[in-house]
Design a protein around this motif. Structure first.
Motif, PDB file in Angstrom:
ATOM      1  N   VAL A 181      42.095  45.915  42.636  1.00 48.14           N
ATOM      2  CA  VAL A 181      42.049  44.232  42.297  1.00 48.14           C
ATOM      3  C   VAL A 181      42.454  44.050  40.825  1.00 48.14           C
ATOM      4  N   THR A 182      42.809  42.647  40.496  1.00 50.65           N
ATOM      5  CA  THR A 182      42.662  42.435  39.342  1.00 50.65           C
ATOM      6  C   THR A 182      41.540  41.446  39.145  1.00 50.65           C
ATOM      7  N   VAL A 183      40.634  41.822  38.039  1.00 51.61           N
ATOM      8  CA  VAL A 183      39.414  40.871  37.587  1.00 51.61           C
ATOM      9  C   VAL A 183      39.645  40.142  36.495  1.00 51.61           C
ATOM     10  N   ASP A 184      40.165  38.817  36.663  1.00 50.65           N
ATOM     11  CA  ASP A 184      40.492  37.939  35.742  1.00 50.65           C
ATOM     12  C   ASP A 184      39.388  36.850  35.613  1.00 50.65           C
ATOM     13  N   THR A 185      38.627  36.930  34.603  1.00 50.99           N
ATOM     14  CA  THR A 185      37.651  35.944  34.328  1.00 50.99           C
ATOM     15  C   THR A 185      37.910  34.545  34.441  1.00 50.99           C
ATOM     16  N   PHE A 186      39.177  33.927  34.075  1.00 49.68           N
ATOM     17  CA  PHE A 186      39.449  32.541  34.319  1.00 49.68           C
ATOM     18  C   PHE A 186      39.379  32.196  35.981  1.00 49.68           C
ATOM     19  N   HIS A 187      39.823  32.947  36.610  1.00 47.40           N
ATOM     20  CA  HIS A 187      39.862  32.828  38.213  1.00 47.40           C
ATOM     21  C   HIS A 187      38.677  32.773  38.804  1.00 47.40           C
ATOM     22  N   ILE A 188      37.584  33.740  38.368  1.00 45.76           N
ATOM     23  CA  ILE A 188      36.773  34.004  39.145  1.00 45.76           C
ATOM     24  C   ILE A 188      35.316  33.593  38.672  1.00 45.76           C
ATOM     25  N   TRP A 189      35.238  33.378  37.574  1.00 43.85           N
ATOM     26  CA  TRP A 189      33.876  32.805  36.657  1.00 43.85           C
ATOM     27  C   TRP A 189      32.820  32.002  37.428  1.00 43.85           C
ATOM     28  N   TRP A 190      33.607  31.216  38.234  1.00 44.56           N
ATOM     29  CA  TRP A 190      32.934  30.165  38.931  1.00 44.56           C
ATOM     30  C   TRP A 190      31.923  30.667  40.413  1.00 44.56           C
ATOM     31  N   ASP A 191      32.486  31.603  40.705  1.00 44.30           N
ATOM     32  CA  ASP A 191      32.073  32.104  41.852  1.00 44.30           C
ATOM     33  C   ASP A 191      30.824  32.567  41.889  1.00 44.30           C
ATOM     34  N   ARG A 192      29.787  32.207  43.002  1.00 43.06           N
ATOM     35  CA  ARG A 192      28.321  32.435  42.760  1.00 43.06           C
ATOM     36  C   ARG A 192      28.351  33.957  42.914  1.00 43.06           C
ATOM     37  N   ASP A 193      29.390  34.450  43.736  1.00 41.27           N
ATOM     38  CA  ASP A 193      29.212  35.932  44.283  1.00 41.27           C
ATOM     39  C   ASP A 193      30.022  37.070  43.218  1.00 41.27           C
ATOM     40  N   VAL A 194      30.156  36.495  42.131  1.00 41.63           N
ATOM     41  CA  VAL A 194      31.250  37.456  41.007  1.00 41.63           C
ATOM     42  C   VAL A 194      30.502  38.374  40.598  1.00 41.63           C
ATOM     43  N   LEU A 195      29.291  38.360  40.369  1.00 35.89           N
ATOM     44  CA  LEU A 195      28.943  39.688  39.684  1.00 35.89           C
ATOM     45  C   LEU A 195      28.651  40.788  40.825  1.00 35.89           C
ATOM     46  N   ALA A 196      28.128  40.270  41.989  1.00 39.58           N
ATOM     47  CA  ALA A 196      28.178  41.328  43.016  1.00 39.58           C
ATOM     48  C   ALA A 196      29.594  41.738  43.567  1.00 39.58           C
ATOM     49  N   SER A 197      30.471  40.678  43.608  1.00 37.69           N
ATOM     50  CA  SER A 197      31.905  41.432  44.015  1.00 37.69           C
ATOM     51  C   SER A 197      32.415  42.585  42.919  1.00 37.69           C
ATOM     52  N   ILE A 198      32.142  42.076  41.492  1.00 46.43           N
ATOM     53  CA  ILE A 198      32.552  43.135  40.347  1.00 46.43           C
ATOM     54  C   ILE A 198      31.906  44.339  40.516  1.00 46.43           C
ATOM     55  N   ALA A 199      30.531  44.431  41.062  1.00 42.42           N
ATOM     56  CA  ALA A 199      29.818  45.652  41.311  1.00 42.42           C
ATOM     57  C   ALA A 199      30.608  46.156  42.420  1.00 42.42           C
ATOM     58  N   ARG A 200      31.059  45.460  43.607  1.00 44.99           N
ATOM     59  CA  ARG A 200      31.436  46.240  44.737  1.00 44.99           C
ATOM     60  C   ARG A 200      32.879  46.663  44.248  1.00 44.99           C
ATOM     61  N   ALA A 201      33.544  45.962  43.565  1.00 46.52           N
ATOM     62  CA  ALA A 201      34.870  46.538  43.225  1.00 46.52           C
ATOM     63  C   ALA A 201      34.940  47.827  42.525  1.00 46.52           C
ATOM     64  N   GLY A 202      33.616  47.868  41.679  1.00 47.12           N
ATOM     65  CA  GLY A 202      33.566  49.206  40.690  1.00 47.12           C
ATOM     66  C   GLY A 202      33.096  50.163  41.883  1.00 47.12           C
ATOM     67  N   ALA A 203      32.241  49.943  42.498  1.00 46.61           N
ATOM     68  CA  ALA A 203      31.696  50.973  43.663  1.00 46.61           C
ATOM     69  C   ALA A 203      32.831  51.523  44.117  1.00 46.61           C
ATOM     70  N   GLU A 204      33.697  50.649  44.891  1.00 40.01           N
ATOM     71  CA  GLU A 204      34.933  51.024  45.639  1.00 40.01           C
ATOM     72  C   GLU A 204      36.165  51.647  44.821  1.00 40.01           C
ATOM     73  N   GLY A 205      35.980  51.672  43.484  1.00 36.34           N
ATOM     74  CA  GLY A 205      37.000  52.309  42.507  1.00 36.34           C
ATOM     75  C   GLY A 205      38.201  51.317  42.388  1.00 36.34           C
ATOM     76  N   ARG A 206      38.041  50.282  42.822  1.00 38.93           N
ATOM     77  CA  ARG A 206      39.444  49.165  42.812  1.00 38.93           C
ATOM     78  C   ARG A 206      39.772  48.457  41.530  1.00 38.93           C
ATOM     79  N   ILE A 207      38.647  48.265  40.556  1.00 42.42           N
ATOM     80  CA  ILE A 207      39.004  47.720  39.275  1.00 42.42           C
ATOM     81  C   ILE A 207      40.355  48.354  38.739  1.00 42.42           C
ATOM     82  N   ALA A 208      41.587  47.722  38.990  1.00 43.46           N
ATOM     83  CA  ALA A 208      42.843  48.294  38.383  1.00 43.46           C
ATOM     84  C   ALA A 208      42.728  47.714  36.963  1.00 43.46           C
ATOM     85  N   THR A 209      42.454  46.346  36.490  1.00 48.15           N
ATOM     86  CA  THR A 209      42.656  45.827  35.489  1.00 48.15           C
ATOM     87  C   THR A 209      41.683  44.758  35.375  1.00 48.15           C
ATOM     88  N   TYR A 210      41.083  44.659  34.141  1.00 52.22           N
ATOM     89  CA  TYR A 210      40.252  43.511  33.782  1.00 52.22           C
ATOM     90  C   TYR A 210      40.690  42.641  32.808  1.00 52.22           C
TER      91      TYR A 210
END
Lengths: 291, 291
Positions: A181-210
């Motif tokens: 996945v692409t983690v782009d601050t502009f698109h997701i900063w507002w999301d209540r779940d954003v920190l949990a989703s980033i942690a999940r993305a990392g745990a799943e090895g899926r942060i392709a680009t920040y």
């Protein structure tokens, strides 16, 4: 000025520069990496672009962008899938041409509702199916597809994937080395779940680009062009960057800004300002550095 | 033209009409209910407004709007809380003055980040605390507060509550008769979890008001003014309306549109077009009718 060694300039930030200019000003500013767009690569041809990239000594971070496969089966869908296959090959070639530390990442934007459709759920399912078709090609090419959730204000006409959680749920069907996945601050900063989703993305090895840029209102009349230098808006880069770093993400970090005023700035100056904004707003929150 | 008996005209749809005009054209169009804004009520005074409402024979559906309490403790926050208490009293008075079937609902918009702040999490917590302060007043007045999630494009400057799930999590601390939510299609249509959140809102007895208008791109230069008549855009009113109806929601349904072109339309004509759009796009999906 100290330029963060992990900063990568996404070429969209200096949209009106051709590839030669983009590579030159990125180097001249002391930036070590670049994310490339397809159109300026096509202008010179892939082989020439690859040689130019090698000569620049820059790392290649992402190829932007492909996707746009929400349409039902038919010639338009086939044309999109074929074009995505070309983009995969381009990403592999460019990543191989970049300096050591380059990443073979292809950013995917899902696409919006097709004309006359109100079927968001169906459109999202067709995104999953399209990615399934592309996975063998991406795996063979060693390219990681990076599903990019776009802000919900683009849900109807540009991207039916609106949150990081949604992107991860689509990616979950596939191997993480091939679909991230692409983690782009502009698109997701507002999301209540954003920190949990980033942690999940990392745990799943899926942060392709920040990717980082800032949000500020009023939005531009064309909401596509509402991005700002990091630090000029309201996004909390501390919490988001720390969350990404905490996952072990150690790749380069792109700044991608679509904004008329920045595009009207002389490209070297725009890159320098980008580097200054990054150093002030993002660098303090990085755990590790390539330097 | 058949006008749906559950249609309510939110006064914002005919923003430039004063209260007398708004009541008259709503009646003249054969609409049975109205949602009122505070400013036009203040223009004539609450007592006069209540009498005018009674004379109109219309049902009162919501009082719009209050909230805006994301600021930290201090005079501005106290002023906001005090003003919200006034709004609660207004809602109670107007609901009592409306025709039988009126609902004492006060719509709450949380407010955005205060100047210079990037603390979304703190702002959301202050929303919860403010509602906690207002609950005794609302309960005493028999008013249901309706937390309205606004589209994430308003998260920084207008409303830090962006999804129905978030609104419900705040409401969960309080009695459902006193704290509910606003389900407005424009704000939540894009949310992958929207149908589940509507079901949850219904199961918890918290759907204070269901509001409909449509989404279409390109967005207006001022994104606040990007709403459309139901049926003119891409929102799937079938699935959303059926989900709301399936919860047992049997109140009136407001159309609230902010749009310069509609505001420039003669008010009676705007109400008639609203009724026509509602009849075509929403009425077919209603399970029951007041008629």
């Amino acid at each position: 000025m100290v330029v963060d060694p992990r900063l990568s300039i996404n070429q969209a930030t200096i949209k009106y520069a051709d590839l030669a200019t983009a590579l030159r000003v990125t180097q001249d500013a002391g930036v070590q990496a670049i994310g490339v767009w397809r159109e300026p690569v096509h202008e010179v041809g892939l082989d020439v672009a690859a040689r130019m990239l090698t000569d620049s000594g820059l790392r290649f971070t992402t190829h932007c962008r492909s996707g746009f496969f929400t349409m039902p089966e038919g010639p338009a869908r086939r044309a999109s899938i074929d074009d995505n296959r070309v983009a995969i090959e381009e990403a592999a070639t460019l990543a191989a041409a970049g300096a050591p530390g380059s990443t073979a990442v292809l950013v995917l934007v899902a696409g919006g509702l097709v004309d006359g459709s109100r079927d968001l759920i169906g459109a999202r399912e067709r995104v999953r199916e399209a990615i399934g078709e592309l996975v063998p090609d991406a795996a063979a090419a060693g390219v990681q597809l990076a599903i990019e959730p776009l802000h919900p204000m683009y849900a109807s006409d540009r991207c039916v994937v609106s949150t990081l959680g949604q992107a991860l749920d689509i990616a979950a069907d596939f191997d993480a080395a091939t679909v991230g996945v692409t983690v782009d601050t502009f698109h997701i900063w507002w999301d209540r779940d954003v920190l949990a989703s980033i942690a999940r993305a990392g745990a799943e090895g899926r942060i392709a680009t920040y990717q980082v840029c800032d949000w500020k209102t009023p939005l531009a009349a064309d909401v596509l062009l509402s991005r700002h230098y990091p630090g000029d808006g309201v996004i909390d880069f501390a919490s988001l960057t720390r969350a990404v770093e905490a996952t072990g993400y150690d790749r380069d970090i792109e700044v991608e800004i679509f904004k008329e005023e920045i595009w009207a700035t002389e490209p070297l100056e725009a890159v320098r300002r980008t580097a200054a904004g990054f150093a002030a707003a993002v660098s303090p929150h990085l755990l590790e550095s390539r330097s």
